[in-house]
Scaffold this active site. Structure first.
Site, PDB file in Angstrom:
ATOM      1  N   PRO A  12       0.680  -1.189   0.228  1.00 48.02           N
ATOM      2  CA  PRO A  12       0.044   0.213   0.033  1.00 48.02           C
ATOM      3  C   PRO A  12       0.898   1.267  -0.046  1.00 48.02           C
ATOM      4  CG  PRO A  12      -0.437  -1.149   2.202  1.00 48.02           C
ATOM      5  CD  PRO A  12       0.664  -2.155   1.275  1.00 48.02           C
ATOM      6  N   ASP A  72      11.500  -2.661  -9.475  1.00 46.56           N
ATOM      7  CA  ASP A  72      12.276  -3.520  -8.485  1.00 46.56           C
ATOM      8  C   ASP A  72      13.488  -2.622  -8.214  1.00 46.56           C
ATOM      9  OD1 ASP A  72      12.767  -6.207  -7.822  1.00 46.56           O
ATOM     10  OD2 ASP A  72      14.378  -6.255  -8.830  1.00 46.56           O
ATOM     11  N   GLY A 160      13.757  -2.153   5.254  1.00 47.71           N
ATOM     12  CA  GLY A 160      14.885  -2.823   4.810  1.00 47.71           C
ATOM     13  C   GLY A 160      16.247  -2.273   5.434  1.00 47.71           C
ATOM     14  N   ARG A 188      13.498   5.109  -5.911  1.00 50.03           N
ATOM     15  CA  ARG A 188      12.218   4.948  -6.194  1.00 50.03           C
ATOM     16  C   ARG A 188      11.657   6.156  -6.547  1.00 50.03           C
ATOM     17  NH1 ARG A 188      11.086   2.502  -2.084  1.00 50.03           N
ATOM     18  NH2 ARG A 188      11.916   0.522  -2.915  1.00 50.03           N
TER      19      ARG A 188
HETATM   20  P1  IMP Z   1      11.377  -4.370  -3.681  1.00 48.74           P
HETATM   21  O1  IMP Z   1      11.872  -3.815  -4.945  1.00 48.74           O
HETATM   22  O2  IMP Z   1      10.545  -3.828  -2.961  1.00 48.74           O
HETATM   23  O3  IMP Z   1      10.917  -5.877  -3.420  1.00 48.74           O
HETATM   24  O4  IMP Z   1      12.650  -4.307  -2.527  1.00 48.74           O
HETATM   25  C1  IMP Z   1      13.732  -5.251  -2.434  1.00 48.74           C
HETATM   26  C2  IMP Z   1      14.566  -5.041  -1.321  1.00 48.74           C
HETATM   27  O5  IMP Z   1      15.802  -4.201  -1.552  1.00 48.74           O
HETATM   28  C3  IMP Z   1      13.903  -4.639   0.045  1.00 48.74           C
HETATM   29  O6  IMP Z   1      13.295  -5.886   0.771  1.00 48.74           O
HETATM   30  C4  IMP Z   1      14.909  -4.204   0.697  1.00 48.74           C
HETATM   31  O7  IMP Z   1      15.673  -5.006   1.211  1.00 48.74           O
HETATM   32  C5  IMP Z   1      15.679  -3.237  -0.312  1.00 48.74           C
HETATM   33  N1  IMP Z   1      15.155  -1.894  -0.501  1.00 48.74           N
HETATM   34  C6  IMP Z   1      14.727  -1.610  -1.455  1.00 48.74           C
HETATM   35  N2  IMP Z   1      14.545  -0.034  -1.367  1.00 48.74           N
HETATM   36  C7  IMP Z   1      14.857   0.129  -0.263  1.00 48.74           C
HETATM   37  C8  IMP Z   1      14.782   1.057   0.388  1.00 48.74           C
HETATM   38  O8  IMP Z   1      14.345   2.220  -0.160  1.00 48.74           O
HETATM   39  N3  IMP Z   1      15.348   1.066   1.755  1.00 48.74           N
HETATM   40  C9  IMP Z   1      15.745  -0.025   2.482  1.00 48.74           C
HETATM   41  N4  IMP Z   1      15.782  -1.135   1.650  1.00 48.74           N
HETATM   42  C10 IMP Z   1      15.556  -1.098   0.426  1.00 48.74           C
END
Ligand code: IMP
Length: 205
Positions: A12, A72, A160, A188
């Protein structure tokens, strides 16, 4: 009928972020995967963030017929040759129920960097956002947030690896920034901003 756009996520926070960015620019209904009939999601098997984003957006279009976006992202650590990279979410492979996956991932990265000198703790978050249209047209935009890692966790925001990541030019970790401040400089946020013109063209086309 109002225009619709599908973001291939069940998160969300990601949906809200995209809605916030698009609201002043275009009238569009942003849907997430929980808003359409469920389908079996593909494993994130790509070698790059772009491959995985394209994979997810292509599947989303196939199952919804809607213009679809997917992202991703992950952390690339210089001293680990760019890893955890696309494996960021499942780096520790931990199934210990008493420790969250984020905590286990952070613990493992810190352990792997125990012998690396502080001046070699450079790292960057990367994000790829893919836009795929029902006619097959596709585009990927990238965003990067450079910085360095610290050995102690700081801050309670974010998720993360945020508590051990200090963005370039900052003294605080990204877990100490508000979400609005982080969005403004984050991998992002940048990738989403970069794809807005493509999105406007796709929705108007
Ligand atoms: P996803 O693309 O949302 O699946 O993120 C992949 C993984 O990268 C997450 O589970 C985090 O471990 C790490 N990650 C991605 N973006 C961030 C962020 O903005 N802060 C901290 N960890 C991140």
């Amino acid at each position: 009928m109002s225009r619709q756009l599908l973001l291939a996520t069940r998160n969300p926070k990601k949906l809200e972020e995209l809605k916030r960015i698009l609201a002043p620019l275009i009238e569009v209904e942003v849907l997430g995967l929980d808003d359409i009939p469920p389908y079996e999601e593909v494993p994130e098997s790509g070698a790059t963030f772009s491959d995985n984003a394209l994979l997810k957006a292509t599947e989303a279009v196939k199952h919804s017929g809607l213009i679809s976006l997917a992202d991703d992202s992950g952390l690339a650590v210089d001293a680990l040759n760019g890893m955890p990279g696309v494996l960021s979410a499942r780096w520790s492979g931990s199934t210990r129920p008493e420790v969250s996956r984020d905590d286990a991932n952070v613990d493992l990265v810190l352990e792997q960097l125990a012998d690396t000198p502080d001046e070699r703790l450079g790292a960057a978050f990367h994000c790829a956002v893919a836009l795929v249209r029902p006619d097959g047209a596709r585009v990927v935009r990238l965003g990067v947030m450079a910085g360095r890692l610290i050995r102690e966790r700081r801050g309670g925001n974010g998720f993360g690896y945020d508590p051990i990541f200090v963005p370039a030019g900052y003294e605080v970790s990204s877990a100490e920034l508000s979400s609005a401040d982080k969005d403004a400089i984050s991998h992002r946020g940048k990738a989403l901003q970069a794809i807005v013109p493509d999105l406007l063209a796709a929705l108007d086309g």
